[in-house]
Write a protein that holds these residues in place. Structure first.
Motif, PDB file in Angstrom:
ATOM      1  N   TRP A   7      30.838  24.073  15.296  1.00 16.39           N
ATOM      2  CA  TRP A   7      31.494  22.816  15.664  1.00 16.39           C
ATOM      3  C   TRP A   7      32.975  23.058  15.969  1.00 16.39           C
ATOM      4  CZ3 TRP A   7      29.533  18.224  16.888  1.00 16.39           C
ATOM      5  CH2 TRP A   7      28.245  17.894  16.450  1.00 16.39           C
ATOM      6  N   ALA A   8      33.656  23.663  15.025  1.00 17.20           N
ATOM      7  CA  ALA A   8      35.100  23.853  15.177  1.00 17.20           C
ATOM      8  C   ALA A   8      35.413  24.848  16.286  1.00 17.20           C
ATOM      9  CB  ALA A   8      35.693  24.335  13.852  1.00 17.20           C
ATOM     10  N   TYR A   9      34.615  25.906  16.370  1.00 19.10           N
ATOM     11  CA  TYR A   9      34.871  26.949  17.371  1.00 19.10           C
ATOM     12  C   TYR A   9      34.733  26.380  18.776  1.00 19.10           C
ATOM     13  CZ  TYR A   9      34.892  31.749  19.165  1.00 19.10           C
ATOM     14  OH  TYR A   9      35.210  32.917  19.809  1.00 19.10           O
ATOM     15  N   ALA A  10      33.704  25.556  18.992  1.00 18.15           N
ATOM     16  CA  ALA A  10      33.511  24.940  20.306  1.00 18.15           C
ATOM     17  C   ALA A  10      34.622  23.942  20.610  1.00 18.15           C
ATOM     18  CB  ALA A  10      32.147  24.264  20.367  1.00 18.15           C
ATOM     19  N   LEU A  11      34.949  23.087  19.623  1.00 17.62           N
ATOM     20  CA  LEU A  11      35.980  22.074  19.842  1.00 17.62           C
ATOM     21  C   LEU A  11      37.361  22.692  20.042  1.00 17.62           C
ATOM     22  CD1 LEU A  11      34.882  19.446  17.147  1.00 17.62           C
ATOM     23  CD2 LEU A  11      34.721  19.200  19.640  1.00 17.62           C
ATOM     24  N   GLY A  12      37.585  23.867  19.452  1.00 17.13           N
ATOM     25  CA  GLY A  12      38.896  24.493  19.529  1.00 17.13           C
ATOM     26  C   GLY A  12      39.143  25.328  20.756  1.00 17.13           C
ATOM     27  N   GLN A  13      38.127  25.518  21.608  1.00 15.57           N
ATOM     28  CA  GLN A  13      38.288  26.415  22.737  1.00 15.57           C
ATOM     29  C   GLN A  13      39.301  25.919  23.762  1.00 15.57           C
ATOM     30  OE1 GLN A  13      37.003  29.587  23.145  1.00 15.57           O
ATOM     31  NE2 GLN A  13      36.503  29.192  20.998  1.00 15.57           N
ATOM     32  N   VAL A  14      39.179  24.668  24.184  1.00 19.39           N
ATOM     33  CA  VAL A  14      40.115  24.153  25.187  1.00 19.39           C
ATOM     34  C   VAL A  14      41.541  24.077  24.637  1.00 19.39           C
ATOM     35  CG1 VAL A  14      40.705  22.150  26.623  1.00 19.39           C
ATOM     36  CG2 VAL A  14      38.333  22.969  26.515  1.00 19.39           C
ATOM     37  N   PRO A  15      41.763  23.512  23.428  1.00 19.19           N
ATOM     38  CA  PRO A  15      43.115  23.575  22.867  1.00 19.19           C
ATOM     39  C   PRO A  15      43.609  25.015  22.679  1.00 19.19           C
ATOM     40  CG  PRO A  15      41.812  21.963  21.678  1.00 19.19           C
ATOM     41  CD  PRO A  15      40.866  22.708  22.566  1.00 19.19           C
ATOM     42  N   GLY A  16      42.699  25.909  22.258  1.00 25.01           N
ATOM     43  CA  GLY A  16      43.092  27.309  22.091  1.00 25.01           C
ATOM     44  C   GLY A  16      43.495  27.943  23.407  1.00 25.01           C
ATOM     45  N   GLY A  17      42.739  27.655  24.474  1.00 27.14           N
ATOM     46  CA  GLY A  17      43.099  28.171  25.795  1.00 27.14           C
ATOM     47  C   GLY A  17      44.424  27.613  26.276  1.00 27.14           C
ATOM     48  N   TRP A  18      44.659  26.324  26.004  1.00 29.44           N
ATOM     49  CA  TRP A  18      45.948  25.722  26.378  1.00 29.44           C
ATOM     50  C   TRP A  18      47.095  26.387  25.625  1.00 29.44           C
ATOM     51  CZ3 TRP A  18      49.624  23.139  23.467  1.00 29.44           C
ATOM     52  CH2 TRP A  18      50.657  22.512  24.202  1.00 29.44           C
ATOM     53  N   LEU A  19      46.901  26.639  24.329  1.00 29.64           N
ATOM     54  CA  LEU A  19      47.944  27.310  23.542  1.00 29.64           C
ATOM     55  C   LEU A  19      48.251  28.700  24.099  1.00 29.64           C
ATOM     56  CD1 LEU A  19      46.861  26.349  19.904  1.00 29.64           C
ATOM     57  CD2 LEU A  19      48.965  25.638  21.059  1.00 29.64           C
ATOM     58  N   LEU A  20      47.208  29.408  24.538  1.00 28.43           N
ATOM     59  CA  LEU A  20      47.427  30.734  25.122  1.00 28.43           C
ATOM     60  C   LEU A  20      48.233  30.645  26.408  1.00 28.43           C
ATOM     61  CD1 LEU A  20      43.883  32.221  24.505  1.00 28.43           C
ATOM     62  CD2 LEU A  20      45.998  33.134  23.556  1.00 28.43           C
ATOM     63  N   ASP A  21      47.889  29.689  27.268  1.00 29.82           N
ATOM     64  CA  ASP A  21      48.646  29.514  28.503  1.00 29.82           C
ATOM     65  C   ASP A  21      50.077  29.056  28.215  1.00 29.82           C
ATOM     66  OD1 ASP A  21      46.539  30.262  30.144  1.00 29.82           O
ATOM     67  OD2 ASP A  21      45.795  28.217  30.378  1.00 29.82           O
ATOM     68  N   ARG A  22      50.268  28.347  27.119  1.00 32.85           N
ATOM     69  CA  ARG A  22      51.587  27.790  26.784  1.00 32.85           C
ATOM     70  C   ARG A  22      52.467  28.785  26.039  1.00 32.85           C
ATOM     71  NH1 ARG A  22      55.926  26.282  25.879  1.00 32.85           N
ATOM     72  NH2 ARG A  22      56.736  24.200  25.374  1.00 32.85           N
ATOM     73  N   PHE A  23      51.901  29.513  25.058  1.00 29.55           N
ATOM     74  CA  PHE A  23      52.719  30.367  24.188  1.00 29.55           C
ATOM     75  C   PHE A  23      52.415  31.860  24.310  1.00 29.55           C
ATOM     76  CE2 PHE A  23      52.526  26.228  21.975  1.00 29.55           C
ATOM     77  CZ  PHE A  23      53.885  25.942  21.935  1.00 29.55           C
ATOM     78  N   GLY A  24      51.372  32.228  25.030  1.00 28.73           N
ATOM     79  CA  GLY A  24      51.067  33.639  25.215  1.00 28.73           C
ATOM     80  C   GLY A  24      50.151  34.195  24.145  1.00 28.73           C
ATOM     81  N   ALA A  25      49.525  35.326  24.475  1.00 30.37           N
ATOM     82  CA  ALA A  25      48.502  35.905  23.603  1.00 30.37           C
ATOM     83  C   ALA A  25      49.086  36.486  22.315  1.00 30.37           C
ATOM     84  CB  ALA A  25      47.735  36.991  24.351  1.00 30.37           C
ATOM     85  N   ARG A  26      50.268  37.058  22.379  1.00 31.06           N
ATOM     86  CA  ARG A  26      50.799  37.744  21.199  1.00 31.06           C
ATOM     87  C   ARG A  26      50.973  36.789  20.022  1.00 31.06           C
ATOM     88  NH1 ARG A  26      55.754  39.116  18.695  1.00 31.06           N
ATOM     89  NH2 ARG A  26      55.639  41.191  17.705  1.00 31.06           N
ATOM     90  N   ARG A  27      51.637  35.679  20.239  1.00 29.45           N
ATOM     91  CA  ARG A  27      51.908  34.751  19.134  1.00 29.45           C
ATOM     92  C   ARG A  27      50.638  34.012  18.690  1.00 29.45           C
ATOM     93  NH1 ARG A  27      56.986  31.199  20.899  1.00 29.45           N
ATOM     94  NH2 ARG A  27      56.203  31.663  22.986  1.00 29.45           N
ATOM     95  N   VAL A  28      49.880  33.511  19.666  1.00 29.62           N
ATOM     96  CA  VAL A  28      48.708  32.706  19.318  1.00 29.62           C
ATOM     97  C   VAL A  28      47.650  33.555  18.640  1.00 29.62           C
ATOM     98  CG1 VAL A  28      46.851  31.277  20.248  1.00 29.62           C
ATOM     99  CG2 VAL A  28      49.165  31.049  21.158  1.00 29.62           C
ATOM    100  N   TYR A  29      47.366  34.729  19.188  1.00 31.83           N
ATOM    101  CA  TYR A  29      46.342  35.603  18.608  1.00 31.83           C
ATOM    102  C   TYR A  29      46.766  36.095  17.228  1.00 31.83           C
ATOM    103  CZ  TYR A  29      42.156  38.526  19.485  1.00 31.83           C
ATOM    104  OH  TYR A  29      40.900  39.075  19.463  1.00 31.83           O
ATOM    105  N   GLY A  30      48.032  36.457  17.087  1.00 36.09           N
ATOM    106  CA  GLY A  30      48.515  36.938  15.793  1.00 36.09           C
ATOM    107  C   GLY A  30      48.396  35.894  14.701  1.00 36.09           C
ATOM    108  N   CYS A  31      48.801  34.657  15.009  1.00 32.58           N
ATOM    109  CA  CYS A  31      48.658  33.575  14.026  1.00 32.58           C
ATOM    110  C   CYS A  31      47.195  33.319  13.706  1.00 32.58           C
ATOM    111  CB  CYS A  31      49.308  32.308  14.554  1.00 32.58           C
ATOM    112  SG  CYS A  31      51.119  32.393  14.661  1.00 32.58           S
TER     113      CYS A  31
END
Length: 453
Positions: free
Chosen positions: A73-97
């Motif tokens: 449930w959470a993994y599916a719901l979090g994909q679009v916000p997660g993708g937006w965060l990657l486009d907004r803040f980059g892979a290094r910060r988002v992936y590390g957190c």
């Protein structure tokens, strides 16, 4: 120089050129591979410890299925916000957190028995922890895809994508026996604590080593030029900062209007259904349906996992080989996927055999096929709109991971009501046929999608 000497010199010159260019991108690939191994190992802990957890906190199969589905449930719901965060803040910060947070939620699951909760409260606690785990892991695969798109030329992208995608099998092959041993020797709680600690250490390594191509001090100019000239979007993170364009509803909706994108979405849903069967119910199937002990199930599950890893690597290598030989990337992605889904359908034959060795053999072939089909992320790297790589990956993985909600619950319901896994196996095998048809019939020629303004 005669012909014989020149034929010998050519490979040497190519080897020297490769050495001069450098190989930092392969070290980056090794890093995201290790991260993904730990990512999948943390998801799979409950499948190994599930029998013991259910016994100690009094969960029935349906309740355990609900706990399994919480992640989906959470993994599916979090994909679009997660993708937006990657486009907004980059892979290094988002992936590390993401790494740090999922490690904390993994460790917290080990506390459920010590809290002294009643069965329904224990189920809710585990559901919340698994939900949180899925939410913070959501950016992981879109981040992997983004990193591969940044760092790897088109003709290397299939192998790179299949390698990080195949980490799920190595996670099972390595950690399933280890976690089974820890569960049998020290108790299931320790598995969650140990894996949480490993993840936190990995988070430190990530922030220390990983940087984007334009910021990485170890990346040579020659390797950067080679990557850029051969299709790697090395300036994607730099452009993200210098001229970021807002994502409008008009642009987002176009990700749902392309036939090829829907073919890839359906294919991802189907292959993810197999993944969730494997990392949730498969060890329990071996214990409950086939009468194995926890240790036997742990070591037996490693065999199909190794075959899945082998198939995954082979699928990417085959895809890139076809491109190097002149095949269009569309054909090069479709061949391993459709062939792999055909092989994976063979898992339904386990309903007609009695010997455990035959069951493991059939599952090994099926998961070899599943691994061979794991070119979806490479396909997305080829066709996703250039300015929406992270968001496109989020949509792709979000729709695909609806299977993470449906599959564990359906299997739990079937097992709870019938007392057998037979119908559940048919349910999983059907996904292989649907995935095959998505790539073979629905999809047209794969090309990069251009978003209309």
């Amino acid at each position: 120089m005669n012909i014989k000497e020149s034929s010998i010199a050519a490979p040497r010159d190519e080897a020297l050129n490769v050495a001069r260019r450098g190989y930092l991108r392969y070290i980056i690939l090794a890093l995201i591979f290790v991260v993904t191994v730990i990512n999948y190992a943390d998801r799979a802990i409950l499948s190994i410890a599930g029998t013991s957890v259910a016994q100690d906190v009094h969960l029935d199969p349906m309740q355990l299925g609900m706990v399994f589905s919480a992640f989906g449930w959470a993994y599916a719901l979090g994909q679009v916000p997660g993708g937006w965060l990657l486009d907004r803040f980059g892979a290094r910060r988002v992936y590390g957190c993401s790494i740090v947070l999922w490690s904390l939620f993994t460790a917290l699951q080990g506390l459920v028995e010590s809290l002294g909760l009643m069965a329904i409260s224990a189920m809710l606690f585990l559901f919340v922890m698994r939900f949180a785990l899925g939410l913070v892991e959501a950016p992981a695969f879109p981040a992997n895809s983004r990193i591969v798109t940044c760092w790897f030329p088109t003709r290397e992208r299939g192998t790179a994508s299949s390698l990080f995608n195949s980490a799920q099998y190595l996670a099972v092959a390595i950690f399933t026996p280890l976690m089974a041993w820890l569960t049998a020797s020290l108790g299931w709680q320790h598995v969650f604590f140990v894996m949480g600690g490993v993840g936190l250490a990995l988070g430190v390594v990530w922030f220390w080593f990983y940087h984007e191509p334009h910021q990485h001090r170890r990346l040579s100019g020659a390797e950067m030029a080679h990557m850029r000239a051969n299709g790697a979007l090395v300036d994607m993170e730099l452009n993200r900062k210098s001229h970021r364009e807002p994502v409008t509803w008009h642009k987002l909706l176009q990700l749902f209007r392309h036939r090829n994108l829907w073919a890839v979405y359906i294919g991802q849903y189907c292959i993810t259904a197999l993944t969730y069967f494997f990392i949730t119910w498969f060890p329990i199937y071996l214990i409950k349906e086939r009468g194995m002990s926890i240790l036997e199930a742990g070591f037996s599950a490693a065999i199909p996992a190794v075959c899945g890893f082998t198939g995954g690597i082979l699928g990417g290598v085959l895809s890139d080989y076809l491109i190097r030989k002149g095949a269009h990337p569309s054909l090069a992605r479709k061949i391993p996927f459709t062939l792999g889904m055909f092989l994976a359908m063979g898992l339904v034959l386990t309903n007609f055999v009695d010997a455990n060795a035959a069951v493991i053999g059939l599952m090994a072939v099926a998961f070899f096929g599943k691994g061979l089909s794991a070119v979806g992320w490479a396909t997305m790297s080829d066709i996703a709109p250039a300015g929406m790589i992270g968001l496109s990956g989020g949509v792709f993985n979000g729709l695909g991971n609806i299977a993470g909600i449906v599959t564990p619950v359906v299997i739990g319901y079937v097992v709870s009501t019938t007392g057998s896994f037979s119908d559940a196996i048919w349910f999983v095998a059907l996904h292989c046929l649907v995935g095959l048809l998505a790539y073979a019939v629905i999809a047209r020629r794969f090309e990069r999608v251009v978003i209309k303004e």
